[in-house]
Design a protein around this motif. Sequence first.
Motif, short mmCIF file in Angstrom:
data_model
loop_
_atom_site.label_atom_id
_atom_site.label_comp_id
_atom_site.label_asym_id
_atom_site.label_seq_id
_atom_site.Cartn_x
_atom_site.Cartn_y
_atom_site.Cartn_z
N THR A 81 1.04 -1.22 -0.03
CA THR A 81 -0.31 -0.17 0.08
C THR A 81 0.89 1.30 -0.09
O THR A 81 0.41 2.14 -0.89
CB THR A 81 -0.98 -0.01 1.01
OG1 THR A 81 -1.94 -0.99 1.12
CG2 THR A 81 -1.50 1.29 1.27
N LEU A 116 0.86 4.13 -3.02
CA LEU A 116 0.64 5.42 -2.64
C LEU A 116 1.85 6.40 -3.17
O LEU A 116 1.65 7.65 -3.37
CB LEU A 116 0.47 5.57 -1.24
CG LEU A 116 -0.85 4.84 -0.85
CD1 LEU A 116 -1.05 5.10 0.83
CD2 LEU A 116 -2.09 5.63 -1.37
N ILE A 166 -9.31 7.25 -2.41
CA ILE A 166 -8.88 6.21 -1.79
C ILE A 166 -10.26 5.80 -0.96
O ILE A 166 -11.01 6.60 -0.23
CB ILE A 166 -7.60 6.67 -0.62
CG1 ILE A 166 -6.64 6.90 -1.29
CG2 ILE A 166 -7.47 5.38 0.19
CD1 ILE A 166 -5.44 7.46 -0.24
N ILE A 219 -3.80 3.63 7.07
CA ILE A 219 -2.97 4.30 6.23
C ILE A 219 -2.63 5.53 6.77
O ILE A 219 -1.57 6.04 6.67
CB ILE A 219 -3.93 4.77 5.08
CG1 ILE A 219 -4.10 3.24 4.03
CG2 ILE A 219 -3.31 5.73 3.98
CD1 ILE A 219 -4.92 3.60 2.92
N ASN A 266 -2.35 13.31 1.03
CA ASN A 266 -2.05 12.48 -0.03
C ASN A 266 -2.73 13.38 -1.43
O ASN A 266 -2.51 12.79 -2.65
CB ASN A 266 -2.79 11.08 -0.14
CG ASN A 266 -2.21 10.10 0.92
OD1 ASN A 266 -1.13 9.68 0.84
ND2 ASN A 266 -2.72 10.16 2.07
#
Length: 274
Positions: free
Chosen positions: A104, A108, A116, A126, A163
């Motif tokens: 993961t 990313l 997501i 996460i 992100n």
Amino acid sequence: MFRKIFKNVSLVSPVVHCITNYVTVNDVANIILASGASPIMADDIEEVSDIVSISNALVLNIGTLNTRTIESMIKAGKTANKLNYPVVFDPVGVGASKFRMNTTLRLLREIKFDVIRGNASEIKTIASETKSSKGVDVSLDDTIREDNLEYYIELGKRVSKRNNRVVAITGPIDIVTDGDKTYLIRNGHQDMGRITGTGCMVSGLIGAYIGANPKSILEGTTLAIASMGLCGELAKKEIVKKGLGTGSFRAYLIDYMSNLDERDLMEGIKIEIK
């Protein structure tokens, strides 16, 4: 805006390329078809770039993760990024093993995801980048409720801003945020958790909705989740009326998605801006 997003799925009939969970791949394909879009489930590294190039969106799901498909996911994701096609990531069971966690984090790093989508346990993992899960289902301690709703809204915003992408946390109350604007969705039924694959199905559905509406990622994601929840409510009413079980629930869920019209959708969705 939601009306237009819904109509576009049928008008555009987007091709949704899924590298997804082997356990749920058939249901994911069927829910995408039921929405009016077109699924393609190709995962060999020799063809993923070609498949992405003829698609409108890409969905990556690590539910049945293996070393062969990791490189396929990376290659497909980079191709989609190059073509500026939307990409959805479903980190199924990310905290269940170091393998899933490390994969993961690599995904990313190397792929720009537009969305997501995970349950509360997956998004918490996460956020912390720490292995903290008992499996692929949400922990009871992480169930989204009214009394912890603000915590999960802030969690979603934090992961989104870090992100630079839309984050959807699905549960009894669904949260969709781009870090600034947040939608809450109160559709669905708890029995949707009693059949395998509803999370994977909604990730595929998000691919369909944003593939048809690439300039409305936040609202497309929100409507996809709300429509899935609404169909779950309708399916539950049907099986209660007929005294049926979870197998029929799964079938009716797909049936209601295939028959969903604009009027029923707009009357039934329960979306609010937070």
